[in-house]
Design a protein around this motif. Structure first.
Motif, mmCIF file in Angstrom:
data_model
loop_
_atom_site.group_PDB
_atom_site.id
_atom_site.type_symbol
_atom_site.label_atom_id
_atom_site.label_comp_id
_atom_site.label_asym_id
_atom_site.label_seq_id
_atom_site.Cartn_x
_atom_site.Cartn_y
_atom_site.Cartn_z
ATOM 1 N N ASP A 247 33.130 4.848 56.701
ATOM 2 C CA ASP A 247 32.328 6.021 56.442
ATOM 3 C C ASP A 247 32.432 6.247 54.987
ATOM 4 N N GLY A 248 32.150 5.270 54.135
ATOM 5 C CA GLY A 248 31.773 5.400 52.620
ATOM 6 C C GLY A 248 33.221 5.555 51.963
ATOM 7 N N VAL A 249 34.525 5.380 52.582
ATOM 8 C CA VAL A 249 35.457 5.460 51.744
ATOM 9 C C VAL A 249 36.152 4.079 51.714
ATOM 10 N N GLU A 250 36.593 3.406 50.449
ATOM 11 C CA GLU A 250 37.039 2.134 50.190
ATOM 12 C C GLU A 250 38.462 2.341 50.526
ATOM 13 N N ILE A 251 39.141 1.530 51.080
ATOM 14 C CA ILE A 251 40.537 1.439 51.376
ATOM 15 C C ILE A 251 40.905 -0.037 50.658
ATOM 16 N N GLU A 252 42.244 0.047 50.144
ATOM 17 C CA GLU A 252 42.559 -1.430 49.514
ATOM 18 C C GLU A 252 44.303 -1.589 50.198
ATOM 19 N N PHE A 253 44.388 -2.580 50.771
ATOM 20 C CA PHE A 253 45.435 -2.580 51.563
ATOM 21 C C PHE A 253 46.664 -3.493 50.896
ATOM 22 N N GLN A 254 47.943 -3.197 50.926
ATOM 23 C CA GLN A 254 49.130 -4.165 50.657
ATOM 24 C C GLN A 254 49.865 -4.606 51.905
ATOM 25 N N MET A 255 50.235 -6.034 52.250
ATOM 26 C CA MET A 255 50.845 -6.182 53.186
ATOM 27 C C MET A 255 52.181 -5.883 52.796
ATOM 28 N N ALA A 256 53.114 -5.591 53.993
ATOM 29 C CA ALA A 256 54.442 -5.333 53.817
ATOM 30 C C ALA A 256 55.298 -5.893 54.907
ATOM 31 N N PRO A 257 55.296 -6.831 55.409
ATOM 32 C CA PRO A 257 55.815 -7.204 56.839
ATOM 33 C C PRO A 257 57.318 -7.467 56.342
ATOM 34 N N GLY A 258 58.178 -7.307 57.602
ATOM 35 C CA GLY A 258 59.462 -7.261 57.602
ATOM 36 C C GLY A 258 60.315 -6.399 56.796
ATOM 37 N N THR A 259 59.599 -5.184 56.435
ATOM 38 C CA THR A 259 60.483 -4.399 55.672
ATOM 39 C C THR A 259 60.787 -3.143 56.780
ATOM 40 N N GLU A 260 60.447 -2.049 56.758
ATOM 41 C CA GLU A 260 60.981 -0.996 57.977
ATOM 42 C C GLU A 260 60.445 -1.499 59.222
ATOM 43 N N ALA A 261 59.387 -2.006 59.220
ATOM 44 C CA ALA A 261 58.889 -2.696 60.610
ATOM 45 C C ALA A 261 58.552 -4.026 60.454
ATOM 46 N N PRO A 262 58.368 -4.873 61.431
ATOM 47 C CA PRO A 262 58.166 -6.203 61.229
ATOM 48 C C PRO A 262 56.713 -6.555 60.883
ATOM 49 N N ALA A 263 55.760 -5.469 61.290
ATOM 50 C CA ALA A 263 54.395 -5.485 60.706
ATOM 51 C C ALA A 263 54.114 -4.227 60.092
ATOM 52 N N GLU A 264 53.842 -4.201 58.952
ATOM 53 C CA GLU A 264 53.766 -2.823 58.172
ATOM 54 C C GLU A 264 52.791 -3.054 56.995
ATOM 55 N N MET A 265 51.958 -1.868 56.382
ATOM 56 C CA MET A 265 51.133 -2.323 55.208
ATOM 57 C C MET A 265 51.162 -0.955 54.759
ATOM 58 N N HIS A 266 50.917 -0.926 53.236
ATOM 59 C CA HIS A 266 50.643 0.172 52.415
ATOM 60 C C HIS A 266 49.042 0.193 52.188
ATOM 61 N N PHE A 267 48.666 1.431 51.782
ATOM 62 C CA PHE A 267 47.139 1.059 51.450
ATOM 63 C C PHE A 267 46.953 2.383 50.312
ATOM 64 N N TYR A 268 45.759 2.162 49.555
ATOM 65 C CA TYR A 268 45.445 2.790 48.315
ATOM 66 C C TYR A 268 43.918 3.127 48.509
ATOM 67 N N VAL A 269 43.674 4.742 48.246
ATOM 68 C CA VAL A 269 42.248 5.257 48.432
ATOM 69 C C VAL A 269 41.759 5.504 47.194
ATOM 70 N N PRO A 270 40.815 4.632 46.352
ATOM 71 C CA PRO A 270 40.369 4.950 44.997
ATOM 72 C C PRO A 270 39.855 6.294 44.885
ATOM 73 N N ARG A 271 38.936 6.677 45.961
ATOM 74 C CA ARG A 271 37.985 7.683 45.779
ATOM 75 C C ARG A 271 39.125 8.920 45.585
ATOM 76 N N PHE A 272 40.450 9.182 46.187
ATOM 77 C CA PHE A 272 41.034 10.210 46.176
ATOM 78 C C PHE A 272 42.450 9.957 45.223
#
Length: 626
Positions: A247-272
């Motif tokens: 919906d016009g918002v770019e989201i950049e992801f960072q994988m972080a598996p095996g941390t607080e959960a077996p499947a987990e990720m962070h993300f950054y929203v440049p617009r904001f």
């Protein structure tokens, strides 16, 4: 449930007065209130049948000076975590906090809204979306849902914000880290009944809310108890640096598996200029091994992903927010916050390894372990949810296992055999109670609890020992800074006084079960096989799923159920079972063999013999008594 609370002893009151906590630091209160728009009033959410599934108003007693029945640091944390309502993180990003154990966040796109982590259950997620729409305009439709990780408090309420039909129609995208569905359902099935029973203790779900019982769980207040669902992701995030525009918002992801959960990720929203850290940087020390039970998490990887997040995103971010607690604003504050969180998990990992390589055991390391002054001073590194003590033991367990190397501890008696021996050696039950009473009076509640644990596993009906044990656990609860420790102590005291309280929720829901793969269903059946009862069985059954057009062969021999995918060849099977859907197999495993969607050919008794070898889990097993 009737209660018979005792007041805090002088030892507890003295300990609470002698702390050196900087209670005059109001930064967290300022940040927790920043951007407040409106509260939900009353903050009580009900299911369609009228059952209350969330009641944040029950925590209205929090605030002001801590009573002597609650550690002052925990009282502060619970007061902060109980704040509820709609908050602006930055213009365009909003959070609803205090409507569940976790937060739900909303990112506004060009026309619609992206939902981040839709809480535990349908009802509270719908209430949170309603609060957002009331104050931000009801014309924004949900265009996407992002699950940051595979724990139920971050996906279970998805049907409160969208529907399977809209996802199937392509109107709503669902994004999650690679492996999400597998881990989300697996944790709730394989050891689900035991985890759920212990979670009742961990979260204090069935305790009354109040200064002498449950005041929260550090990470939030408690999980909601409504309908749990899941919608499988339509987009699987697989690589750090992966970008998607929604919906016009770019989201950049960072994988972080095996941390607080077996499947987990962070993300950054440049617009904001906003960074979401999922559950890897919250305002407390998290668990490396949660007290409800789980796989041991990897603090070394956890710290590494936090370093990577700082390097990739911190220079571009004006705010960092997470799936629990309140945001942190400002570049310097973000770097300091994430760096201290990183140092926390790295220090726990590295120093535990240093000491275990000097020959210390996990229990010994936990007693001698001390965090650096900077980590001791920071509020967000304190052990409200995880603790230094049990996290150090988790690191030891991860690398060394349960055995500490001492041969005398290699083959100890189990509690019900060990306890009577100790009681006899100490001079009998009356003498044990006398010693425990003296320990209680001196403020040595840990020793009193040890003695009385032996007493309970010798004679759980001994009224004096039982009462003193409840009083002892209660004092330990009053003294605990860690909320989950407090809840364990308080639940133990409650069950000693009033009997087994049962389990607060089911381990699974139909929506979760529907996402199981056939292999996971077979694994779930295999762990229910009563080995000794089925030693002499030799059964081969073919299972065919019409909806999947696949065939599996099950063999039960030597008490072991093995499954493999094969081409259909009924001639080599004892029986062939045709099912219209994989869900029909779950019904069969629960004893429902009358369904028209199930057909058996060959030996009609083979399937019944196989299912007859299964045990039902006990969702209400005893914990504090034999």
């Amino acid at each position: 449930m009737p209660v018979d609370h005792k007041p805090p002893t002088a030892a507890i009151e003295t300990a609470h007065r002698e702390h050196s906590l900087p209670l005059d630091d109001t930064t967290d209160f300022d940040n927790a209130d920043r951007g407040f728009i409106a509260a939900l009033s009353p903050c009580v959410v009900k299911a369609d049948d009228g059952r209350v599934v969330w009641d944040n108003d029950a925590y209205s007693f929090l605030g002001g000076q801590a009573p002597t029945s609650v550690h002052p640091s925990l009282w502060r944390q619970s007061t902060l975590a109980a704040k509820q309502g709609l908050y602006e993180v930055v213009p365009g990003i909003y959070q609803v906090r205090g409507l569940d154990l976790s937060n739900i966040s909303f990112i506004e796109g060009d026309t619609g809204v992206i939902v981040i982590d839709p809480l535990v259950s349908t009802e509270v997620a719908a209430a949170a979306l309603g609060l957002y729409r009331t104050h931000r305009g009801g014309d924004r439709r949900v265009v996407a849902v992002i699950y940051t990780h595979s724990h139920v408090d971050h996906f279970g309420g998805v049907l409160g914000v969208t529907s399977q039909a809209d996802v199937d129609a392509g109107k709503v995208a669902v994004l999650a880290p690679e492996g999400f569905t597998e881990h989300a359902v697996q944790e709730n099935v394989y050891a689900g009944p035991a985890m759920t029973r212990r979670a009742t203790y961990m979260y204090g779900t069935l305790l009354a809310r109040g200064p002498q019982e449950q005041v929260g769980c550090g990470l939030g207040q408690t999980p909601s108890t409504g309908e749990v669902a899941i919608i499988a992701p339509t987009v699987s995030i697989k690589a750090t640096g992966e970008k998607h525009t929604i919906d016009g918002v770019e989201i950049e992801f960072q994988m972080a598996p095996g941390t607080e959960a077996p499947a987990e990720m962070h993300f950054y929203v440049p617009r904001f200029r906003a960074l979401c850290m999922a559950e890897n940087a919250t305002h407390n020390l998290h668990n490396l091994l949660t007290l409800r039970g789980a796989l041991v998490r990897d603090p070394n990887a956890w710290a590494g992903y936090l370093t990577e997040a700082i390097d990739i995103f911190a220079g571009r971010a004006d705010v960092v927010f997470a799936s629990h607690h309140w945001p942190t604003w400002g570049h310097d504050q973000i770097v300091e916050y994430l760096s201290l969180q990183r140092d926390l998990y790295a220090y726990l990992h590295d120093q535990t390894l240093r000491l275990l390589n000097q020959g210390y055991t996990g229990v010994e390391i936990a007693e001698m372990f001390q965090l650096p002054p900077a980590l001791e001073r920071a509020w967000h590194t304190r052990g409200y949810y995880g603790s230094v003590s049990h996290n150090v033991k988790a690191v030891y367990q991860r690398y060394m296992g349960w055995f500490d190397g001492n041969p005398a501890r290699l083959w100890p008696h189990p509690p019900e055999a060990l306890a009577p021996r100790y009681v006899e050696a100490l001079g009998g039950m009356d003498r044990v109670v006398e010693l425990a009473s003296a320990a209680f009076d001196s403020g040595d509640f840990r020793w009193a609890a040890t003695l009385l644990d032996h007493a309970m596993f010798t004679d759980s009906d001994h009224a004096t020992a039982r009462e003193l044990y409840a009083d002892t656990l209660e004092q330990l609860g009053y003294g605990a800074e860690n909320a989950t420790w407090r809840n364990f102590f308080m639940c133990g005291a409650a069950e000693l006084r009033d009997g087994n309280m049962g389990t607060a929720a089911q381990a699974t829901s139909p929506a979760l079960l529907s996402q199981l793969t056939p292999e996971q269903i077979f694994d779930g059946i295999a762990i229910r096989v009563n080995g000794p009862r089925s030693w002499d069985l030799d059964i081969t059954v073919d299972i065919t799923f019409a909806d999947l057009a696949t065939n599996y062969r099950l063999t039960l021999r030597n008490g072991v159920l093995v499954h493999r995918k094969v081409s259909a060849d009924p001639a080599t099977a004892t029986a062939t079972v045709k099912l219209d859907t994989k869900f029909r197999l779950l019904l069969a495993a629960s004893g429902d063999l009358s369904s028209p969607g199930l057909q058996v050919s060959g030996d009609q008794t083979a399937l019944q013999s196989l299912l007859g070898a299964l045990d039902e889990p006990d969702p209400n097993f005893n914990i504090v008594t034999p």
